[in-house]
Write a protein that holds these residues in place. Structure first.
Motif, mmCIF file in Angstrom:
data_model
loop_
_atom_site.group_PDB
_atom_site.id
_atom_site.type_symbol
_atom_site.label_atom_id
_atom_site.label_comp_id
_atom_site.label_asym_id
_atom_site.label_seq_id
_atom_site.Cartn_x
_atom_site.Cartn_y
_atom_site.Cartn_z
ATOM 1 N N GLU A 48 -5.209 -101.153 91.003
ATOM 2 C CA GLU A 48 -5.942 -99.877 91.055
ATOM 3 C C GLU A 48 -5.627 -99.106 92.335
ATOM 4 O O GLU A 48 -5.583 -97.880 92.345
ATOM 5 C CB GLU A 48 -7.458 -100.113 90.980
ATOM 6 C CG GLU A 48 -7.985 -100.482 89.618
ATOM 7 C CD GLU A 48 -7.793 -101.952 89.295
ATOM 8 O OE1 GLU A 48 -7.339 -102.716 90.176
ATOM 9 O OE2 GLU A 48 -8.081 -102.339 88.147
ATOM 10 N N TYR A 49 -5.430 -99.844 93.423
ATOM 11 C CA TYR A 49 -5.125 -99.176 94.692
ATOM 12 C C TYR A 49 -3.819 -98.397 94.581
ATOM 13 O O TYR A 49 -3.702 -97.255 95.003
ATOM 14 C CB TYR A 49 -4.999 -100.206 95.823
ATOM 15 C CG TYR A 49 -6.296 -100.872 96.241
ATOM 16 C CD1 TYR A 49 -7.473 -100.676 95.530
ATOM 17 C CD2 TYR A 49 -6.336 -101.699 97.351
ATOM 18 C CE1 TYR A 49 -8.653 -101.295 95.906
ATOM 19 C CE2 TYR A 49 -7.510 -102.322 97.755
ATOM 20 C CZ TYR A 49 -8.663 -102.117 97.014
ATOM 21 O OH TYR A 49 -9.822 -102.737 97.402
ATOM 22 N N ARG A 50 -2.847 -99.080 94.004
ATOM 23 C CA ARG A 50 -1.530 -98.450 93.863
ATOM 24 C C ARG A 50 -1.633 -97.211 92.970
ATOM 25 O O ARG A 50 -1.102 -96.153 93.294
ATOM 26 C CB ARG A 50 -0.549 -99.458 93.276
ATOM 27 C CG ARG A 50 0.791 -98.876 92.928
ATOM 28 C CD ARG A 50 1.625 -99.875 92.164
ATOM 29 N NE ARG A 50 2.641 -99.212 91.380
ATOM 30 C CZ ARG A 50 3.409 -99.844 90.509
ATOM 31 N NH1 ARG A 50 3.278 -101.124 90.317
ATOM 32 N NH2 ARG A 50 4.302 -99.164 89.829
ATOM 33 N N TYR A 66 -3.117 -89.625 93.477
ATOM 34 C CA TYR A 66 -3.630 -88.623 94.418
ATOM 35 C C TYR A 66 -2.509 -87.980 95.247
ATOM 36 O O TYR A 66 -2.438 -86.753 95.364
ATOM 37 C CB TYR A 66 -4.658 -89.280 95.335
ATOM 38 C CG TYR A 66 -5.423 -88.303 96.200
ATOM 39 C CD1 TYR A 66 -6.364 -87.441 95.637
ATOM 40 C CD2 TYR A 66 -5.215 -88.227 97.574
ATOM 41 C CE1 TYR A 66 -7.062 -86.535 96.418
ATOM 42 C CE2 TYR A 66 -5.909 -87.330 98.364
ATOM 43 C CZ TYR A 66 -6.835 -86.487 97.787
ATOM 44 O OH TYR A 66 -7.512 -85.588 98.563
ATOM 45 N N TYR A 67 -1.652 -88.793 95.816
ATOM 46 C CA TYR A 67 -0.658 -88.250 96.749
ATOM 47 C C TYR A 67 0.665 -87.876 96.090
ATOM 48 O O TYR A 67 1.441 -87.110 96.651
ATOM 49 C CB TYR A 67 -0.386 -89.255 97.874
ATOM 50 C CG TYR A 67 -1.566 -89.406 98.798
ATOM 51 C CD1 TYR A 67 -1.880 -88.412 99.726
ATOM 52 C CD2 TYR A 67 -2.396 -90.511 98.726
ATOM 53 C CE1 TYR A 67 -2.971 -88.528 100.563
ATOM 54 C CE2 TYR A 67 -3.495 -90.647 99.559
ATOM 55 C CZ TYR A 67 -3.773 -89.650 100.475
ATOM 56 O OH TYR A 67 -4.870 -89.762 101.290
ATOM 57 N N THR A 85 -13.192 -95.230 97.586
ATOM 58 C CA THR A 85 -13.087 -96.563 98.208
ATOM 59 C C THR A 85 -11.687 -97.141 97.998
ATOM 60 O O THR A 85 -11.076 -97.689 98.931
ATOM 61 C CB THR A 85 -14.144 -97.519 97.600
ATOM 62 O OG1 THR A 85 -15.418 -96.897 97.727
ATOM 63 C CG2 THR A 85 -14.146 -98.862 98.281
ATOM 64 N N TRP A 86 -11.178 -97.028 96.771
ATOM 65 C CA TRP A 86 -9.819 -97.528 96.500
ATOM 66 C C TRP A 86 -8.810 -96.896 97.456
ATOM 67 O O TRP A 86 -7.975 -97.587 98.039
ATOM 68 C CB TRP A 86 -9.393 -97.168 95.059
ATOM 69 C CG TRP A 86 -10.044 -97.983 93.998
ATOM 70 C CD1 TRP A 86 -10.786 -99.122 94.152
ATOM 71 C CD2 TRP A 86 -10.025 -97.711 92.583
ATOM 72 N NE1 TRP A 86 -11.229 -99.568 92.929
ATOM 73 C CE2 TRP A 86 -10.773 -98.736 91.948
ATOM 74 C CE3 TRP A 86 -9.453 -96.719 91.795
ATOM 75 C CZ2 TRP A 86 -10.950 -98.779 90.567
ATOM 76 C CZ3 TRP A 86 -9.626 -96.765 90.421
ATOM 77 C CH2 TRP A 86 -10.371 -97.783 89.812
ATOM 78 N N LEU A 87 -8.913 -95.586 97.595
ATOM 79 C CA LEU A 87 -7.941 -94.883 98.444
ATOM 80 C C LEU A 87 -8.085 -95.296 99.908
ATOM 81 O O LEU A 87 -7.086 -95.492 100.608
ATOM 82 C CB LEU A 87 -8.111 -93.364 98.297
ATOM 83 C CG LEU A 87 -7.571 -92.768 96.999
ATOM 84 C CD1 LEU A 87 -8.037 -91.324 96.808
ATOM 85 C CD2 LEU A 87 -6.045 -92.794 96.967
ATOM 86 N N ARG A 88 -9.321 -95.422 100.350
ATOM 87 C CA ARG A 88 -9.538 -95.797 101.753
ATOM 88 C C ARG A 88 -8.956 -97.194 102.028
ATOM 89 O O ARG A 88 -8.232 -97.401 102.995
ATOM 90 C CB ARG A 88 -11.032 -95.754 102.054
ATOM 91 C CG ARG A 88 -11.355 -95.806 103.546
ATOM 92 C CD ARG A 88 -12.831 -95.627 103.837
ATOM 93 N NE ARG A 88 -13.655 -96.661 103.245
ATOM 94 C CZ ARG A 88 -14.538 -96.475 102.262
ATOM 95 N NH1 ARG A 88 -14.713 -95.278 101.768
ATOM 96 N NH2 ARG A 88 -15.247 -97.470 101.774
ATOM 97 N N ARG A 89 -9.257 -98.122 101.120
ATOM 98 C CA ARG A 89 -8.762 -99.491 101.317
ATOM 99 C C ARG A 89 -7.244 -99.575 101.160
ATOM 100 O O ARG A 89 -6.578 -100.327 101.859
ATOM 101 C CB ARG A 89 -9.450 -100.447 100.335
ATOM 102 C CG ARG A 89 -10.920 -100.637 100.688
ATOM 103 C CD ARG A 89 -11.619 -101.525 99.708
ATOM 104 N NE ARG A 89 -13.030 -101.663 100.036
ATOM 105 C CZ ARG A 89 -13.927 -102.212 99.239
ATOM 106 N NH1 ARG A 89 -13.577 -102.693 98.064
ATOM 107 N NH2 ARG A 89 -15.189 -102.293 99.596
ATOM 108 N N ALA A 90 -6.728 -98.796 100.225
ATOM 109 C CA ALA A 90 -5.272 -98.784 100.027
ATOM 110 C C ALA A 90 -4.569 -98.271 101.280
ATOM 111 O O ALA A 90 -3.533 -98.819 101.696
ATOM 112 C CB ALA A 90 -4.923 -97.902 98.828
ATOM 113 N N LYS A 91 -5.151 -97.258 101.907
ATOM 114 C CA LYS A 91 -4.527 -96.715 103.117
ATOM 115 C C LYS A 91 -4.591 -97.719 104.271
ATOM 116 O O LYS A 91 -3.669 -97.797 105.087
ATOM 117 C CB LYS A 91 -5.192 -95.387 103.501
ATOM 118 C CG LYS A 91 -4.655 -94.217 102.666
ATOM 119 C CD LYS A 91 -5.166 -92.889 103.129
ATOM 120 C CE LYS A 91 -6.538 -92.596 102.623
ATOM 121 N NZ LYS A 91 -7.037 -91.266 102.954
#
Lengths: 270, 172
Positions: B127-129, B135-136, B158-164
């Motif tokens: 999901e993070y990927r 988004y980007y 949350t996914w995006l924050r953790r992925a970053k």
């Protein structure tokens, strides 16, 4: 300056993932429209035509209406490019279906839109002649709409993209007693509405103050108005919608849904 | 992709080529505008208007003096500030220049691009990927991603924050 993760991600965006074309198509169309407006203004300066006359001329030249079964969709005031036209064909029967075909596919047949309404008893004598469109009854429950070759109903691919947000707005407008047809129209933000002495900005302020903010949306240089069937009926025919027109509600919402779905998947061929 | 100055020259001869510049910058520009005005729809309108304005003034743009992206972001920022002024809203931004930098694509060597893409491909869970790519790279909004995944919008955040955070570790 050290690059942030976000900046690095955006900079590493693979070209193969540039496929989200809707915004790009919409923007390129806005650029074309802006270019055309510039040209109009340059011409106007030469000919001495007034701003109001120019606006009315554009409106007259490009007014278009789409009749779909018991529903009518009008997009007017648009300046369309000379090329890249599509015709939207609507079929309504046991399965609702909407197709878009390049202009070349429908020539030379003058009738470009055929709608079949199996349940509605919408009268065939709608006062739609003012748009250059005629309707005739082909049976007890069948209506066939046609348009003369001089008044073909065209959408540019970019206009289809532009119409999408306005169609999304219609989802909030569904409900009993709202059927029949609806009308989307767009006006240049600096223009004057043909039906009102108010400027578009004044009209928007009026809608804001009367709690009808959801009836319009500003996209680029245009205001898109959504009229409920009742409002549109009064605006177009000078009378409220009839019971028969209201009874076409389900058809109307199906039409909107099909059109919205279609717009969501439509990719301009350019 | 050809050199930016050459592309601008080509666009002046054939406006259809402008789509290439729009494609290149729209994702970052919309994110930038969204952070200024706090509304995705308005951000898209402002970004579009910025592209139109930039096109209409393209003849006056001098690639030897500034990058196109710097100029484009400046136009969009001014439009966003106008919007905030009209709507009597304030945005808590300490430094607009810094905010601009974070979403402005810049030149990367192919090797670095590959490193970043590989790091994204290795993100876990999946999901993070997907969220990062949507988004980007695809330019989707939080809401669109949430709708497609069938999760609340805060989950996407949350996914995006953790992925970053994962990417920061991998790429440091």
């Amino acid at each position: 300056m050290k690059k942030t993760i976000e900046q690095r991600l955006l900079s590493a965006r693979p070209e193969s993932q540039h496929g989200h074309a809707e915004f790009v198509a919409r923007t390129v169309n806005a650029v074309r429209t802006a270019q055309t407006n510039e040209t109009f203004e340059q011409l106007d300066r030469k000919t001495g035509i007034t701003k109001k006359e120019r606006f009315m001329l554009k409106l007259k030249r490009t007014a278009r209406i789409l009749l779909i079964g018991g529903a009518a969709l009008a997009i007017s005031g648009a300046t369309y490019a000379a090329a890249d036209h599509y015709v939207l064909k609507w079929h309504y029967g046991s399965t609702s279906m909407c197709t878009i075909e390049p202009e070349s596919c429908v020539k030379p047949t003058p009738a470009v839109i055929v709608g079949k309404d199996e349940k509605s008893s919408v009268p065939a004598d709608w006062k739609i002649g003012q748009w250059g469109i005629s309707a005739k009854s082909t049976g007890q429950y069948h209506l066939q709409y046609s348009v003369s070759s001089e008044n073909k109903i065209y959408f540019t691919s970019a206009e289809l993209s532009l119409a999408q947000p306005a169609c999304d707005l219609t989802k909030n407008q569904s409900g009993s007693g709202r059927g029949g047809f609806f009308w989307i129209t767009r006006y240049p933000a600096d223009g004057t509405m043909d039906t009102s002495p108010l400027s578009v900005k004044d009209e928007v302020a009026l809608l804001d103050s009367s709690g009808h903010k959801d009836l319009y949306k500003k996209i680029g240089n245009y205001y898109y108005y959504l009229m409920t069937p009742q409002t549109a009926c009064t605006a177009i025919f000078g009378r409220p919608a009839t019971d028969a027109e209201n009874a076409a509600g389900p058809l109307w919402s199906k039409t909107i849904q099909a059109l919205t779905d279609l717009l969501a998947t439509f990719t301009p061929s350019s | 992709m050809m050199d930016e100055a050459e592309l601008i020259k080509a666009i002046l001869e054939n406006s259809d080529r402008y789509a290439e510049l729009v494609t290149c910058y729209y994702v970052g520009l919309i994110i930038h505008c969204e952070r200024l005005v706090g509304d995705r729809d308005e951000a898209e309108d402002i970004a579009q208007e910025a592209f139109v304005k930039a096109y209409l003034q393209l003849e006056r743009f001098d690639p030897s003096r500034a990058r196109f992206s710097t100029w484009l972001y400046r136009i969009a920022t001014n439009l966003a500030i106008d919007y905030l002024r009209v709507h009597k809203r304030k945005v808590e931004v300490e430094d607009i220049e810094t905010l601009t930098e974070t979403t402005m694509p810049t030149f990367l060597e192919d090797e670095e691009k590959l490193t970043i893409r590989n790091a994204v491909a290795e993100l876990q869970p999946l999901e993070y990927r997907r969220a990062i790519e949507a988004y980007y790279w695809y330019g989707k909004s939080y809401q669109q991603i949430a709708d497609e995944a069938g999760v609340p919008i805060n989950t996407v955040r949350t996914w995006l924050r953790r992925a970053k955070l994962q990417l920061k570790e991998k790429l440091s």
